[in-house]
Design an enzyme around this catalytic site. Sequence first.
Site, PDB file in Angstrom:
ATOM      1  CD  GLU A 212     -80.103  78.064 -36.654  1.00 16.40           C
ATOM      2  OE1 GLU A 212     -79.569  79.124 -37.003  1.00 16.40           O
ATOM      3  OE2 GLU A 212     -80.303  77.756 -35.469  1.00 16.40           O
TER       4      GLU A 212
ATOM      5  CB  CYS B  21     -80.632  73.275 -30.023  1.00 12.48           C
ATOM      6  SG  CYS B  21     -79.755  74.268 -28.803  1.00 12.48           S
TER       7      CYS B  21
ATOM      8  CB  ILE C 102     -75.862  72.112 -21.515  1.00 12.44           C
ATOM      9  CG1 ILE C 102     -76.738  70.857 -21.535  1.00 12.44           C
ATOM     10  CG2 ILE C 102     -75.497  72.504 -22.935  1.00 12.44           C
ATOM     11  CD1 ILE C 102     -76.039  69.607 -22.035  1.00 12.44           C
TER      12      ILE C 102
ATOM     13  CB  CYS D 168     -84.521  88.965 -27.202  1.00  7.98           C
ATOM     14  SG  CYS D 168     -86.299  89.241 -27.177  1.00  7.98           S
TER      15      CYS D 168
ATOM     16  CG  HIS E  95     -86.133  75.727 -23.797  1.00  2.32           C
ATOM     17  ND1 HIS E  95     -85.303  76.817 -23.908  1.00  2.32           N
ATOM     18  CD2 HIS E  95     -85.524  74.726 -24.482  1.00  2.32           C
ATOM     19  CE1 HIS E  95     -84.244  76.497 -24.636  1.00  2.32           C
ATOM     20  NE2 HIS E  95     -84.364  75.236 -24.995  1.00  2.32           N
TER      21      HIS E  95
ATOM     22  CG  LEU F 209     -93.889  90.442 -26.571  1.00  6.00           C
ATOM     23  CD1 LEU F 209     -95.297  90.725 -26.054  1.00  6.00           C
ATOM     24  CD2 LEU F 209     -93.956  89.823 -27.959  1.00  6.00           C
ATOM     25  CE  LYS F 210     -85.382  89.516 -21.823  1.00  5.25           C
ATOM     26  NZ  LYS F 210     -85.386  88.038 -21.744  1.00  5.25           N
TER      27      LYS F 210
ATOM     28  CD  GLU G 176     -71.362  78.859 -20.469  1.00  5.48           C
ATOM     29  OE1 GLU G 176     -72.126  79.620 -21.099  1.00  5.48           O
ATOM     30  OE2 GLU G 176     -71.171  77.672 -20.803  1.00  5.48           O
TER      31      GLU G 176
ATOM     32  CB  SER H 156     -75.212  78.890 -19.024  1.00  5.64           C
ATOM     33  OG  SER H 156     -76.387  78.317 -19.549  1.00  5.64           O
TER      34      SER H 156
END
Length: 773
Positions: free
Chosen positions: A621, A659, A447, A532, A710, A18-19, A500, A449
């Site tokens: 989280e 986040c 941040i 993922c 994102h 799916l990705k 990174e 990367s």
Amino acid sequence: MLKTNNLGYPRIGALRELKKANEAYWAKKISQDELLQAGRQIREGNWKTQQDAGIDLIPSNDFSFYDQVLDLTLTVGAIPARYQGFAVEGASSYNLDLYFAMARGFQQEGLDVTAMEMTKWFDTNYHYIVPEFVKDQQFKLTSEKIINEFNEAKQLGIQTKPVLIGPITYLLLGKEKEAGFNRIDLIDRLLPVYEEILGKLAAAGAQWIQLDEPFLALDIDEKTRELYQQVYSRLSAAAAGVNLVVATYFESLRENTKTALNLPVQALHVDLVRGEDQLDALLAAAPADLILSLGVVDGRNIWKNDYEASLGKINLAIEQRGADRVWIAPSSSLLHVPFDLDLEDNEQSLPAEVKNWMAFAKQKLQEVKDLAVLATGDADTAVAQRFAANKSAQESRRTSSLIHREEVKARVSSITDEDAQRTSPFAARKAKQQEKFNLPAFATTTIGSFPQTRDVRKWRADLKKGAISQAEYDQLIAEETERTIRLQEELDIDVLVHGEFERNDMVEYFGEQLSGYAFTKNGWVQSYGSRCVKPPVIYGDVSRPSDMTVRWSAYAQTLTTRPVKGMLTGPVTILQWSFVRNDQPRSETTYQIALAILDEVQALEKAGIKIIQIDEPAIREGLPLRKADHKAYLDWAVRAFRVSSSNVDDDTQIHTHMCYSEFNDIIEHIAAMDADVITIETSRSQMELLDAFADFNYPNDIGPGVYDIHSPRVPSKEEMVKLLEKAKAVIPAGQLWVNPDCGLKTRAWPETKAALEAMVDAAKTLRGIAEAV
């Protein structure tokens, strides 16, 4: 025979099909029909896998191209006004362009719209798209995805149980986008759409429908408890003879037990992994005709089920209720675990002994079926052999020499309060740091990367395959690092990062260099959309044998006179984003990781890296779902961060990053972490998340994200200036840094360069305004 029930199945495909299909569609390399076909193939495979495993109640509508909450938002027509440029087609259509614009934003063909907010799904590392509600919110059936997928399975000869997020949970998952109303009061407008859906499913031949109400396992008020009874009375009537199962998970029902047990539904699912203490209360109070679905197989971790322990619970329930009123199930959807352990053939990174202690989604289906058979005494030779093997695996794990290291345990036990305390208060540290770095107002940074292009990923793959040597790989990484340093200098960013490029994942990279870890080859789980992650497995005591990041950070610092941040992942996040051993308290494992990170911090400082970022995006989280449990968690989580970051010089500047989170209820503990600079994701919320910091009068420096990494859209300088003006209105300008929302690993270089150029220009504009004043 006891019935078996599954709440949901991984939807990314065994090999992330799916990705790959989603990203090909976004890149316009495949058509919508081809993407839809990829989805059909995954769904069919999942249904048949569950059918072959002997699952009686197989879910449908647990598949999503991006996120199940977003699916429901589109289904009930709660589409924010800014997407009016996208035609809302008939309810039978799947409007993917609208759908992905809501998830990712859109910037082409004359349209420029921002994405909807994203936040964590309860206390997991899965992100959902937050519904947006207005005072005059209207709902209507806009997508029949749930009916279509039920019919799709039916055509394959598979009778499924459609899954739908319950209406109360759906409203509570959202947020009000204007003042003057409470989103839960929209229930009377929302329910007719649910009634229409249930009626259509009944007409299509559904026998069971699952309504997920995890908020029943959270702290809710009396008004909401009363609302559950009213809402489910209406839904039960609308179901027209179809059986309803309400699913709760991730916690015990506790004070909501009576409410849940007395809903007018035919079955109730409960989590007996996270809420293992609730069974006696449930059995004592459950109505005689209510079916209890017992979630005894862990839907969120990868360890084999202890058959003997689970059978104790199951047999108790059968004794009191009878086999016809008991189902066997995973604790939650299997969305949170990898697809199939049989795909793992890498004994070098996943020792056979450790693999023998594990079970992925496909194996968990077998566990559910085995437990149902064993509980009724109908085990054949194959099941009896698996029971014996399960006992052997449990004993192996209890006694294995791989797990325990006394020197690690001794070091944790010797941690003192002084080990978790910086030498000087923040104000004194800030003065020394400013003297050392001489940074401008509205200092800019990223941040961590930078884009991991196809070339970068290929180098890593080629190294693993032996197609290139370590020396060749190191040279390529060095060249990419230098290019990125030069680019940041050209953009005039103040505090640089090395990019990174040597890292595969912000947790896996560290796990690979720590003892007590194992790694999978195909153990992927969905984080959000096409993103993922492959969580490493903590199976034993954790320590740091050698330097993990010093080489590349120190190399990058030799290339520039500007400060380069050392980039580390914090102990709570490494814990939270791993599959964690369940044979000792999570706090103990976190302290072990904290000491390993401390060793790396001190090595970076010794190598001349004086700005060090220790990312803790998962600290919110990890907060327990019940307020009564918050303090105990926050005490050890904050202390573990401070252990990892405190034993440094005053002029060493410690950053952390968090986040998407609501910070109001933990802001005191975030302050107690005492990081010199915290960067947070705020652009999708239009800086609303800063209110918690302003109300608390947060004392240290803050870098609110000024653009959403994102989303593929590139915001303008003017857009970022407006966001910074909003930030400056609630946070003193002297405390503000300027940065993107998160790391840039998943973005492409052209958009990254354009966005960072705009970001630096926005910061300079704010400096100019400040100087003029």
